[in-house]
Design an enzyme around this catalytic site. Structure first.
Site, PDB file in Angstrom:
ATOM      1  CB  SER A   1      -2.500  34.201 -12.689  1.00 58.88           C
ATOM      2  OG  SER A   1      -1.335  34.941 -12.446  1.00 58.88           O
TER       3      SER A   1
ATOM      4  CG  ASP B   1      -3.806  39.615  -6.757  1.00 67.15           C
ATOM      5  OD1 ASP B   1      -2.601  39.894  -6.922  1.00 67.15           O
ATOM      6  OD2 ASP B   1      -4.491  39.015  -7.605  1.00 67.15           O
TER       7      ASP B   1
ATOM      8  CG  HIS C   1      -2.096  36.210  -7.705  1.00 67.18           C
ATOM      9  ND1 HIS C   1      -2.810  37.070  -8.517  1.00 67.18           N
ATOM     10  CD2 HIS C   1      -1.442  35.369  -8.532  1.00 67.18           C
ATOM     11  CE1 HIS C   1      -2.581  36.758  -9.777  1.00 67.18           C
ATOM     12  NE2 HIS C   1      -1.758  35.728  -9.815  1.00 67.18           N
TER      13      HIS C   1
END
Ligand SMILES: *[C@@H]1O[C@H](CO)[C@@H](O)[C@H](O)[C@H]1NC(C)=O
Ligand SMILES: *[C@@H]1O[C@H](CO)[C@@H](O)[C@H](O)[C@H]1NC(C)=O
Length: 330
Positions: free
Chosen positions: A173, A275, A305
């Site tokens: 991320s 995601d 995610h």
């Protein structure tokens, strides 16, 4: 399977994972104040921490090392106790939108311990400064300065079997966004011993002005409302040019001339089919590929995610194996 996903909004996940995701979302939403600041006290209740431990747990011992006391820049060092062969070094950046979590968050302590044991590798998990108290490019500076610190101070801080000429940057991320930008800077710099040979970008946090189809359809963890807020917290107000800033839309109109950066390392990009950020991640992959870079894309059609921080998901273990394979190849 990918075809049926189009209509679906959420995958089938164990209840334990779903519960953790809901708690994470509630905690982060509640901590965001209207004036753009973050309630750190409140977040403290949800950021469960793991202390460093000189006694090996699962064959890995840990310690916290300060790189620069003036800005409280430190990292957690993970050293596997068994192997006495030389080991690659993974410099790792945790996720959390540049605003949340720390190198001693329990979930990341566990993830880094797994990498250290499974690869095996020496892992350096960087506790970079957080936004909005510290904005871009503080996080990229911290990441890069830890590389310099390691290069300068190897013999004092790393075990003898650490091989800095096989250094990998990794993150998920926001941590993958950070790893990308640090890799870029490293490719343009000269170190004495340290050499970045690979980049592991796990579901990187990228974006842009455009609203991509998955962003309008999916809202697990990284909804547009949350990511818009995070980007504003990250970029200094006076530098705000919208979400096409080069730190956000890396492959967009203000993109760096990556083709000319000869030493940009071999890269692995992980993407999840649930995601919301997946389209930006594929664009990142295509941008590197079209710029002549050595880049591999790995798709997990059923994953959300940040899936790999949930050890109960079998795909989490698969990702660790793929990273292991990538590291052994380079
Ligand atoms: C190496 O460590 C020393 C002592 O901690 C520190 O003063 C120096 O700045 C470090 N080098 C780098 C490049 O950070
Ligand atoms: C962002 O980057 C993409 C390339 O990845 C580009 O096509 C697009 O025009 C950029 N800007 C917007 C508004 O999305």
């Amino acid at each position: 399977m990918e075809v049926t996903n189009i209509a679906q909004k959420s995958p089938s996940l164990p209840w334990k994972t779903r519960l953790t995701v809901s708690i994470l979302c509630a905690a982060t939403d509640a901590s965001q104040r209207r004036d753009g600041t973050v309630n750190r006290r409140l977040l403290g209740f949800f950021n469960f921490k793991a202390p460093p431990n000189p006694n090996p747990i699962n064959g890995v011992e840990t310690s916290d090392i300060t790189a620069d006391p003036s800005r409280n820049l430190w990292f957690r060092l993970f050293v596997p106790t068994n192997p006495d062969q030389t080991l690659p070094v993974i410099v790792f950046f945790h996720g959390g939108g540049f605003v949340y979590l720390t190198a001693d968050s329990k979930a990341y302590d566990a993830v880094c311990r797994r990498f250290a044991r499974k690869v095996p590798a020496i892992v350096v998990s960087v506790n970079y400064r957080l936004a909005p108290e510290h904005r871009y490019p503080a996080q990229y500076d911290d990441g890069f300065d830890v590389l310099k610190f390691l290069d300068d101070n190897k013999s004092q801080v790393l075990p003898e079997n650490a091989d800095l000429s096989r250094c990998f940057l990794a993150g998920d991320s926001a941590g993958a966004n950070l790893a990308h930008h640090v890799a870029y800077r490293a490719a343009e710099s000269n170190f004495q011993k340290l050499k970045v040979v690979g980049l592991v970008a796990i579901q990187p946090f990228f974006g842009g002005e455009e609203r991509t189809e998955p962003e309008t359809r999916l809202s697990q963890l990284v909804s547009m409302k949350r990511t818009d807020w995070l980007w504003k917290a990250f970029i200094p107000e006076e530098e705000w040019v919208g979400r096409d800033h080069e730190a956000i839309n890396v492959s967009g109109p203000r993109a760096a001339k990556i083709a000319a950066v000869e030493r940009f390392p071999a890269t692995m990009v992980f993407v999840g089919g649930f995601d919301a950020l997946q389209e930006w991640q594929r664009r990142y992959y295509n941008w590197l590929k079209n710029s002549g870079k050595d880049v591999h894309l790995v798709e997990y059609p059923n994953m959300i995610h940040a899936f790999y921080i949930f050890p109960e998901l079998p795909e989490s273990g698969e990702l660790i194996s793929q990273v292991t394979h990538f590291i052994h190849k380079h």
